[in-house]
Scaffold this motif. Structure first.
Motif, PDB file in Angstrom:
ATOM      1  N   LEU A  86      57.991  71.674  15.150  1.00 54.78           N
ATOM      2  CA  LEU A  86      57.856  70.950  13.891  1.00 54.78           C
ATOM      3  C   LEU A  86      56.971  71.705  12.916  1.00 54.78           C
ATOM      4  N   ALA A  87      55.857  72.214  13.427  1.00 50.76           N
ATOM      5  CA  ALA A  87      54.950  72.980  12.564  1.00 50.76           C
ATOM      6  C   ALA A  87      55.638  74.232  12.030  1.00 50.76           C
ATOM      7  N   SER A  90      57.988  73.280   9.277  1.00 50.12           N
ATOM      8  CA  SER A  90      57.196  72.965   8.091  1.00 50.12           C
ATOM      9  C   SER A  90      56.738  74.242   7.392  1.00 50.12           C
ATOM     10  N   GLU A  96      55.325  70.004   3.578  1.00 52.95           N
ATOM     11  CA  GLU A  96      54.100  69.648   4.289  1.00 52.95           C
ATOM     12  C   GLU A  96      54.309  68.496   5.267  1.00 52.95           C
ATOM     13  N   ILE A  97      53.564  68.560   6.364  1.00 51.35           N
ATOM     14  CA  ILE A  97      53.462  67.430   7.289  1.00 51.35           C
ATOM     15  C   ILE A  97      52.084  66.821   7.100  1.00 51.35           C
ATOM     16  N   THR A  98      52.051  65.573   6.717  1.00 50.28           N
ATOM     17  CA  THR A  98      50.795  64.889   6.425  1.00 50.28           C
ATOM     18  C   THR A  98      50.727  63.599   7.241  1.00 50.28           C
ATOM     19  N   ASN A 101      53.555  61.255   5.971  1.00 50.08           N
ATOM     20  CA  ASN A 101      54.970  61.487   6.284  1.00 50.08           C
ATOM     21  C   ASN A 101      55.182  61.969   7.718  1.00 50.08           C
ATOM     22  N   GLY A 102      54.106  62.027   8.503  1.00 47.60           N
ATOM     23  CA  GLY A 102      54.225  62.518   9.879  1.00 47.60           C
ATOM     24  C   GLY A 102      55.208  61.706  10.709  1.00 47.60           C
ATOM     25  N   TRP A 105      58.712  62.831   9.943  1.00 46.60           N
ATOM     26  CA  TRP A 105      58.988  64.085  10.643  1.00 46.60           C
ATOM     27  C   TRP A 105      59.291  63.816  12.111  1.00 46.60           C
ATOM     28  N   GLY A 212      54.821  63.478  15.536  1.00 47.64           N
ATOM     29  CA  GLY A 212      54.777  63.568  14.082  1.00 47.64           C
ATOM     30  C   GLY A 212      53.484  63.047  13.502  1.00 47.64           C
ATOM     31  N   GLY A 216      50.537  65.393  11.790  1.00 42.99           N
ATOM     32  CA  GLY A 216      50.074  65.165  10.424  1.00 42.99           C
ATOM     33  C   GLY A 216      48.564  65.049  10.359  1.00 42.99           C
ATOM     34  N   TYR A 227      48.755  75.062   3.197  1.00 39.72           N
ATOM     35  CA  TYR A 227      50.044  75.246   2.533  1.00 39.72           C
ATOM     36  C   TYR A 227      49.898  75.996   1.209  1.00 39.72           C
TER      37      TYR A 227
END
Length: 229
Positions: A86-87, A90, A96-98, A101-102, A105, A212, A216, A227
């Protein structure tokens, strides 16, 4: 930058893997143990006396704490790998994974890695029939890749032709069809197999959701400004 991504994925994956391993130990392992009883009984009926000396069996963890530790370790390693994937997605896409929103994801990861291939190759108990291993691995990998690419196109492209391409990519592996076993006979009862499939899918949903969310949080903790670099 890569190091912080790896650290965040490792922390998130190990945390999610530990919790998933606990769930597996109490919900999935008992079903596997039951299936192994049926499998051994079926093997006993069909096995004839061997004339050659029996080869020493490979080491396997014994039921109890050895099996529990093995399950927990495997779960943590697998989840760390999934978090790393996942990372990596991204990082490659710049999305971005935060903490906000994790979960999304995680759900998308669940759809791509569990639901899509599971539609053709359901989780298998010991003693369940299966098709050729190599063909199943190829179909499983191709289905995940096609689904991931399709999801990315849907997320990034808004025009109808691109959406049609995405739908075609996601559907293509299922139109081809997963490799099927030569027989449908299984040693385990159908009810036990159905319970295993449903619980495995539910556990995968929980696992990916945790990956996820934790990823995040970990990226927010260890990847401040990552990022933008």
């Amino acid at each position: 930058m890569i190091g912080r991504f790896v650290l965040a994925a490792l922390v998130a994956g190990l945390a999610a893997g530990f919790l998933t391993g606990v769930i597996q130990e109490y919900r999935i392992t008992p079903l596997i143990l039951q299936a192994e009883v049926y499998e051994k009984a079926a093997d006993t009926k069909t096995t004839t006396q061997a004339t050659a000396p029996a080869e020493p069996a490979e080491w396997q963890p014994q039921n109890g704490w050895q099996r529990g530790v093995s399950t927990l370790t495997a779960s943590m390693i697998a989840c760390a790998g999934y978090a790393g994937l996942l990372a990596g997605v991204s990082l490659l896409t710049g999305i971005e994974i935060t903490p906000r929103n994790g979960l999304i994801w995680g759900i998308l990861g669940f759809l791509a890695v569990a639901v899509a291939p599971g539609a053709g190759l359901s989780p298998e108990l010991p003693g369940m029939p299966a098709g050729d291993l190599m063909l199943r691995q190829i179909w499983w990998t191709g289905t995940i890749l096609a689904t991931v690419i399709g999801i990315y196109i849907i997320a990034e492209k808004r025009k109808l032709p691109w959406l049609a391409v995405a739908v075609l990519l996601i559907a293509l592996p299922h139109l081809i069809g997963a490799p099927q076993p030569p027989t449908l006979e299984a040693s385990a009862p159908a009810g036990l197999a159905a319970s295993f499939v449903s619980i495995s899918i539910a556990t995968a949903a929980v696992m990916w959701s945790m990956i996820g969310l934790f990823l995040g949080l970990a990226l927010e903790k260890f990847g401040n400004g990552i990022y933008n670099t």
